[in-house]
Design an enzyme around this catalytic site. Structure first.
Site, PDB file in Angstrom:
ATOM      1  N   GLY A 114     -23.571 -35.988  40.952  1.00  0.00           N
ATOM      2  CA  GLY A 114     -23.900 -36.617  42.213  1.00  0.00           C
ATOM      3  C   GLY A 114     -23.783 -35.705  43.417  1.00  0.00           C
ATOM      4  CB  VAL A 142     -30.105 -38.883  38.219  1.00  0.00           C
ATOM      5  CG1 VAL A 142     -28.944 -38.723  37.262  1.00  0.00           C
ATOM      6  CG2 VAL A 142     -30.359 -40.347  38.508  1.00  0.00           C
ATOM      7  CB  CYS A 143     -27.599 -33.987  40.039  1.00  0.00           C
ATOM      8  SG  CYS A 143     -26.198 -34.543  41.010  1.00  0.00           S
ATOM      9  CG  ASN A 144     -24.956 -32.220  35.226  1.00  0.00           C
ATOM     10  OD1 ASN A 144     -25.418 -32.927  34.348  1.00  0.00           O
ATOM     11  ND2 ASN A 144     -25.073 -30.908  35.219  1.00  0.00           N
ATOM     12  CG  MET A 162     -27.370 -37.798  34.044  1.00  0.00           C
ATOM     13  SD  MET A 162     -27.977 -39.381  33.440  1.00  0.00           S
ATOM     14  CE  MET A 162     -27.588 -39.306  31.699  1.00  0.00           C
TER      15      MET A 162
END
Length: 143
Positions: A104, A100-102, A129
């Site tokens: 994708g 998971v990142c900010n 996220m």
């Protein structure tokens, strides 16, 4: 058909740009279909965690992680993944790993690195996220 040929003759640079864009999109789509790493939705992430003991790996910065993350997520910054400092994840090589990142975008590189280092079941959260928060799902905060 004559108008099409006339348009190409009059606007050859624009026509070349359209052809390049078309093949770029086609290449991305084909690459995604044959990739070992799949993008999962927020709903699929929840199922992977609850039914298959999936592990959420948050690669964002420490400040972003503290502001809000998926409950139970392991914080492994992108720099540690790039340097193969994966001690937090060694016991989970056979479990589904969801990166998971900010938004994708940067999760794809981290997921590829994890796959190359022996993690067999790697996914990334589509939309990151932002998608999780927009879906109204719970966020844990660490002080």
């Amino acid at each position: 058909m004559e108008q099409f040929i006339e348009f190409i003759g009059n606007h050859y640079i624009l026509s070349i740009i359209w052809v390049v864009l078309f093949f770029s999109v086609l290449f991305s789509w084909i690459k995604g279909k044959f990739s070992q790493i799949s993008a999962v939705s927020t709903q699929q992430l929840t199922l992977l965690v609850n039914k298959e003991d999936g592990v959420v790996v948050d690669i964002r910065s420490a400040d972003e992680f503290k502001k809000g993350h998926i409950a139970g997520a392991k914080h492994v910054p992108l720099t540690k993944i790039q340097q193969n400092e994966l001690a937090k994840l060694e016991n989970h090589k056979s479990n589904p790993i969801i990166v998971v990142c900010n938004a994708g975008m940067s999760a794809a590189g981290a997921a590829n690195t994890l796959f190359k280092t022996g993690f067999t079941n790697v996914h990334l959260l589509q939309g990151g996220m932002n998608a999780w928060i927009n879906a109204g799902l719970p966020v844990a905060k660490k002080k």
